[in-house]
Design a protein around this motif. Structure first.
Motif, PDB file in Angstrom:
ATOM      1  N   PHE A  86      40.626  82.025-149.012  1.00  0.00           N
ATOM      2  CA  PHE A  86      40.910  81.218-147.839  1.00  0.00           C
ATOM      3  C   PHE A  86      39.816  80.179-147.688  1.00  0.00           C
ATOM      4  O   PHE A  86      38.643  80.459-147.937  1.00  0.00           O
ATOM      5  N   GLY A  87      40.192  78.996-147.271  1.00  0.00           N
ATOM      6  CA  GLY A  87      39.236  77.934-147.008  1.00  0.00           C
ATOM      7  C   GLY A  87      39.659  77.124-145.806  1.00  0.00           C
ATOM      8  O   GLY A  87      40.846  77.002-145.505  1.00  0.00           O
ATOM      9  N   VAL A  88      38.693  76.567-145.110  1.00  0.00           N
ATOM     10  CA  VAL A  88      38.969  75.732-143.947  1.00  0.00           C
ATOM     11  C   VAL A  88      39.128  74.299-144.436  1.00  0.00           C
ATOM     12  O   VAL A  88      38.221  73.735-145.039  1.00  0.00           O
ATOM     13  N   GLU A  89      40.307  73.732-144.193  1.00  0.00           N
ATOM     14  CA  GLU A  89      40.593  72.371-144.640  1.00  0.00           C
ATOM     15  C   GLU A  89      40.164  71.337-143.612  1.00  0.00           C
ATOM     16  O   GLU A  89      39.647  70.286-143.958  1.00  0.00           O
ATOM     17  N   LYS A  90      40.393  71.644-142.339  1.00  0.00           N
ATOM     18  CA  LYS A  90      40.031  70.731-141.253  1.00  0.00           C
ATOM     19  C   LYS A  90      39.426  71.525-140.113  1.00  0.00           C
ATOM     20  O   LYS A  90      39.799  72.671-139.878  1.00  0.00           O
ATOM     21  N   MET A  91      38.500  70.883-139.399  1.00  0.00           N
ATOM     22  CA  MET A  91      37.926  71.495-138.210  1.00  0.00           C
ATOM     23  C   MET A  91      37.854  70.433-137.124  1.00  0.00           C
ATOM     24  O   MET A  91      37.374  69.333-137.367  1.00  0.00           O
ATOM     25  N   SER A  92      38.372  70.767-135.950  1.00  0.00           N
ATOM     26  CA  SER A  92      38.299  69.871-134.798  1.00  0.00           C
ATOM     27  C   SER A  92      37.415  70.530-133.755  1.00  0.00           C
ATOM     28  O   SER A  92      37.663  71.668-133.359  1.00  0.00           O
ATOM     29  N   LEU A  93      36.412  69.803-133.330  1.00  0.00           N
ATOM     30  CA  LEU A  93      35.498  70.292-132.308  1.00  0.00           C
ATOM     31  C   LEU A  93      35.766  69.550-131.014  1.00  0.00           C
ATOM     32  O   LEU A  93      35.942  68.334-131.032  1.00  0.00           O
ATOM     33  N   ALA A  94      35.791  70.258-129.903  1.00  0.00           N
ATOM     34  CA  ALA A  94      36.019  69.639-128.595  1.00  0.00           C
ATOM     35  C   ALA A  94      34.945  70.111-127.632  1.00  0.00           C
ATOM     36  O   ALA A  94      34.731  71.308-127.461  1.00  0.00           O
ATOM     37  N   PHE A  95      34.266  69.149-127.019  1.00  0.00           N
ATOM     38  CA  PHE A  95      33.265  69.424-126.007  1.00  0.00           C
ATOM     39  C   PHE A  95      33.899  69.120-124.663  1.00  0.00           C
ATOM     40  O   PHE A  95      34.429  68.034-124.460  1.00  0.00           O
ATOM     41  N   GLY A  96      33.903  70.086-123.769  1.00  0.00           N
ATOM     42  CA  GLY A  96      34.563  69.877-122.493  1.00  0.00           C
ATOM     43  C   GLY A  96      33.869  70.574-121.348  1.00  0.00           C
ATOM     44  O   GLY A  96      32.900  71.309-121.529  1.00  0.00           O
ATOM     45  N   ASN A  97      34.392  70.313-120.152  1.00  0.00           N
ATOM     46  CA  ASN A  97      33.887  70.969-118.950  1.00  0.00           C
ATOM     47  C   ASN A  97      35.065  71.253-118.029  1.00  0.00           C
ATOM     48  O   ASN A  97      36.209  71.213-118.458  1.00  0.00           O
ATOM     49  N   THR A  98      34.810  71.511-116.769  1.00  0.00           N
ATOM     50  CA  THR A  98      35.885  71.846-115.831  1.00  0.00           C
ATOM     51  C   THR A  98      36.852  70.686-115.623  1.00  0.00           C
ATOM     52  O   THR A  98      37.987  70.899-115.221  1.00  0.00           O
ATOM     53  N   GLN A  99      36.421  69.468-115.905  1.00  0.00           N
ATOM     54  CA  GLN A  99      37.277  68.293-115.735  1.00  0.00           C
ATOM     55  C   GLN A  99      38.171  68.030-116.938  1.00  0.00           C
ATOM     56  O   GLN A  99      39.061  67.204-116.880  1.00  0.00           O
ATOM     57  N   GLY A 100      37.901  68.685-118.059  1.00  0.00           N
ATOM     58  CA  GLY A 100      38.684  68.481-119.279  1.00  0.00           C
ATOM     59  C   GLY A 100      37.782  68.174-120.457  1.00  0.00           C
ATOM     60  O   GLY A 100      36.587  68.440-120.436  1.00  0.00           O
ATOM     61  N   LYS A 101      38.373  67.573-121.484  1.00  0.00           N
ATOM     62  CA  LYS A 101      37.611  67.245-122.688  1.00  0.00           C
ATOM     63  C   LYS A 101      36.744  66.025-122.444  1.00  0.00           C
ATOM     64  O   LYS A 101      37.196  65.033-121.874  1.00  0.00           O
TER      65      LYS A 101
END
Length: 137
Positions: A86-101
């Motif tokens: 198994f390998g990771v092809e794509k990674m999406s990182l999201a930084f957010g708070n109580t208001q959303g991303k």
């Protein structure tokens, strides 16, 4: 099926070494540690209740979670079985708070190693050095 189970074991241990040791979701369900989450998903795929692993498996986890009223970092990964690994092809990182991303970052990892948990956090949330407060006399 035995090759897939071996690939799950190997992938889970590799990810744990890189610091990804929290709870995961596979395909928007099947919560748990990485290995049990993947095994539950694969079992349901074998029963025909999920789309299978041919097109990849969507995984998500929180890299940083301090409560619902604090900032958080979420990672979503597209996992593919290539050969017997198994390998990771794509990674999406999201930084957010109580208001959303607040911001998002997409990493194309095709043929590249998965960054460590600390490297992924630093990529989306670079910490600025805090200025020392001095006292004036």
């Amino acid at each position: 099926m035995e090759k897939i189970l071996k690939a799950v074991d190997e992938f889970a241990s590799r990810m744990k070494e890189k610091g990804y040791d929290g709870a995961f979701l596979a395909g928007a369900g099947y919560p748990g540690k990485l290995k049990e989450c993947l095994l539950d998903y694969i079992e349901q795929a074998a029963l025909g209740k999920e789309k299978g692993i041919k097109d990849g498996i969507s995984l998500s986890t929180y890299l940083r979670w301090r409560g619902s009223d604090q900032d958080h970092i979420q990672a979503r990964m597209l996992l593919r079985l290539v050969g017997e690994k198994f390998g990771v092809e794509k990674m999406s990182l999201a930084f957010g708070n109580t208001q959303g991303k607040i911001r998002e970052l997409d990493l194309d990892l095709y043929g590249k190693p998965v960054p460590t948990r600390a490297e992924a956090i630093a990529a989306i949330d670079p910490q600025k050095p805090k200025k020392k407060k001095g006292y004036r006399l």
